[in-house]
Design an enzyme around this catalytic site. Structure first.
Site, PDB file in Angstrom:
ATOM      1  N   LYS A  51       0.844  -1.245   0.062  1.00 17.96           N
ATOM      2  CA  LYS A  51       0.163  -0.129   0.044  1.00 17.96           C
ATOM      3  C   LYS A  51       0.867   1.198  -0.059  1.00 17.96           C
ATOM      4  O   LYS A  51       0.471   2.448  -0.037  1.00 17.96           O
ATOM      5  CB  LYS A  51      -0.993   0.021   1.269  1.00 17.96           C
ATOM      6  N   GLY A  52       2.073   0.998   0.186  1.00 17.75           N
ATOM      7  CA  GLY A  52       2.982   2.312   0.447  1.00 17.75           C
ATOM      8  C   GLY A  52       3.195   3.162  -0.618  1.00 17.75           C
ATOM      9  O   GLY A  52       3.358   4.492  -0.624  1.00 17.75           O
ATOM     10  N   ASP A  64      14.915  -0.561  -0.348  1.00 19.20           N
ATOM     11  CA  ASP A  64      15.647  -0.750   0.900  1.00 19.20           C
ATOM     12  C   ASP A  64      16.735  -1.668   0.484  1.00 19.20           C
ATOM     13  O   ASP A  64      17.663  -1.782  -0.166  1.00 19.20           O
ATOM     14  CB  ASP A  64      14.645  -1.154   1.940  1.00 19.20           C
ATOM     15  N   ARG A 118       0.965   6.115   7.598  1.00 24.55           N
ATOM     16  CA  ARG A 118       0.941   6.137   6.124  1.00 24.55           C
ATOM     17  C   ARG A 118       0.174   7.503   5.618  1.00 24.55           C
ATOM     18  O   ARG A 118       0.349   8.256   4.633  1.00 24.55           O
ATOM     19  CB  ARG A 118       0.011   4.943   5.415  1.00 24.55           C
TER      20      ARG A 118
END
Ligand code: IMP
Ligand code: MG
Length: 178
Positions: A42-43, A102, A164
């Site tokens: 969902k990021g 990342d 978020r």
């Protein structure tokens, strides 16, 4: 939420300005091509929402959901597909839209997985890049900002599904996740 943030790294205004530049670049690079945006849930949602409005060529979009983190701040290294695409991507120019790279494990897995469906090309647009943490090689065509190795939240990025909805990106205080 604000009291859990150690420092704001990018304000809403700074994010929007950079995303505008990336959208312009993408529009130039993909003009005349069949562009297919894939957001990683969902990021990527706030980034995708702002980025798509800055792209002025026709494009299609879809979302995928993968899990690699669970509720921890460290990657597990295991990627699972929770929601696959609704459309075919064969012969389309795929651009994966992601919040942050990342270790690179998630995107490496996704790119390899989607390559099997014969897209015309496949590239990555990520809002943030944490190069210090990379464990696998991954080529990111568009990067919003390089960031240091801190745990970041906001603008789609979460810690245990929280934060978020912050309109900016900030460093989460260590005592929250330690
Ligand atoms: P990777 O597979 O290690 O590259 O992890 C990528 C995913 O981990 C991202 O899509 C984020 O969901 C999550 N992630 C990595 N770093 C952070 C961070 O600093 N804050 C929040 N989520 C992060
Ligand atoms: Mg993510």
């Amino acid at each position: 939420m604000k009291e859990d943030i150690k420092e704001v790294l990018f304000t809403e205004k700074e994010l929007r300005a950079r995303i505008k530049e990336i959208g312009k670049q993408i529009s130039e690079d993909y003009r005349g091509k069949d562009l297919f945006l894939i957001g990683v849930l969902k990021g990527s949602v706030p980034f995708m929402a702002d980025l798509m409005k800055e792209i002025d060529i026709p494009c299609t979009m879809d979302f995928m959901a993968v899990s690699s983190y669970g509720n921890s701040s460290k990657t597990s290294g295991v990627v699972r597909i929770l929601k696959d695409l609704d459309f075919e991507i064969e012969d389309k120019h795929v651009l994966i839209v992601e919040d942050i790279v990342d270790s690179g494990v998630t995107l490496r897995y996704l790119v390899d997985y989607l390559k099997g469906r014969k897209p015309a090309s496949i590239e990555i647009a990520c809002l943030l890049n944490k190069p210090d943490r990379r464990t696998v090689e991954i080529n990111t065509k568009y990067i919003g900002f390089e960031v240091p190795d801190y745990f970041l939240v906001g603008y789609g990025l979460d810690y245990a599904e929280k934060y978020r909805n912050l309109p900016y990106i900030g460093i989460l205080k260590e005592e929250i996740y330690k």
